[in-house]
Design a protein around this motif. Structure first.
Motif, PDB file in Angstrom:
ATOM      1  N   ASP A 105       0.543  -1.269   0.469  1.00 49.80           N
ATOM      2  CA  ASP A 105       0.133   0.006   0.036  1.00 49.80           C
ATOM      3  C   ASP A 105       1.115   1.214  -0.425  1.00 49.80           C
ATOM      4  N   LYS A 108       2.686   1.663  -3.307  1.00 48.64           N
ATOM      5  CA  LYS A 108       1.016   2.041  -4.468  1.00 48.64           C
ATOM      6  C   LYS A 108       1.077   3.456  -4.172  1.00 48.64           C
ATOM      7  N   SER A 112       1.724   6.288  -7.162  1.00 48.06           N
ATOM      8  CA  SER A 112       0.465   7.432  -7.487  1.00 48.06           C
ATOM      9  C   SER A 112       1.047   8.719  -7.527  1.00 48.06           C
ATOM     10  N   GLU A 157       1.383  -3.767 -12.883  1.00 42.94           N
ATOM     11  CA  GLU A 157       1.785  -4.247 -10.898  1.00 42.94           C
ATOM     12  C   GLU A 157       3.008  -4.623 -11.236  1.00 42.94           C
ATOM     13  N   GLN A 160       5.446  -1.665  -8.811  1.00 41.26           N
ATOM     14  CA  GLN A 160       4.906  -1.651  -7.571  1.00 41.26           C
ATOM     15  C   GLN A 160       5.932  -3.221  -7.497  1.00 41.26           C
TER      16      GLN A 160
END
Length: 192
Positions: A105, A108, A112, A157, A160
């Motif tokens: 998280d 991410k 972002s 992904e 990440q």
């Protein structure tokens, strides 16, 4: 990433590490936590483009989750040899997943921030910014009909997971290695 070399990042963080060690006032202390802070900050600087204060709550949470993931993974080493045990109910798996998801998280959220920055905002030099630039170049060359073997850039992904792997593995192994180096230096003062 070449504008801000790894060597420079290490040098800058070493000043923070030395200040943290000085604050111990010569009291015998387990310095593994301080080393983990320093190494993690070097990884954060390289991967996320910034370092944290050692007392930062997000930084402490990230380090705790990293520590728990690495500890639980070490504890699960037996499962590598007997994979059927992964299907058995084991309480450590829930905790491992919880802390691993916290790291994911965080990665991410950081990615972002980079993806949604405006053209006027200068992005800090980091692995994430370099990767996103490469993605943009790949998309442009693909739209122009040029062939490329870098298909991993199409996986949303991939960045990440690369960030998570760099942070978790890079932080833990390097900090543990430095702890051993310090121990050996303490035990072999003639080498110091």
């Amino acid at each position: 990433m070449a504008r801000h070399s790894t060597e420079q990042r290490i040098y800058e963080e070493s000043e923070y590490l030395l200040n943290a060690l000085r604050q111990l006032n010569g009291v015998p202390t387990d310095v593994s936590h301080v080393l983990m802070n320093a190494v993690s900050n070097i990884m954060c600087s390289m991967v996320f483009g910034r370092r944290f204060d050692y007392d930062d709550k997000d930084f402490k949470d990230l380090l705790l989750s990293n520590h728990m993931v690495m500890t639980k993974l070490q504890a699960s080493a037996l499962l590598t040899f007997i994979p059927i045990l992964w299907y058995a109910p084991m309480p450590f798996k829930r905790e491992l997943r919880h802390h691993f998801e916290k790291i994911i998280d965080y990665a991410k959220r950081e990615i972002s921030k980079f993806r949604h920055s405006t053209k006027n905002e200068p992005l800090p030099e980091s692995f994430i910014s370099a990767y996103i630039r490469r993605e943009d170049e790949y998309r442009k060359s693909k739209s122009e009909g040029k062939e490329s073997v870098q298909h991993f850039l199409e996986d949303p992904e991939h960045l990440q997971w690369t960030v998570v792997n760099l942070f978790t593995a890079g932080t833990h192994t390097t900090a543990i290695s430095l702890s051993w180096v310090l121990l050996f230096l303490c035990l072999n003062q003639d080498v110091q």
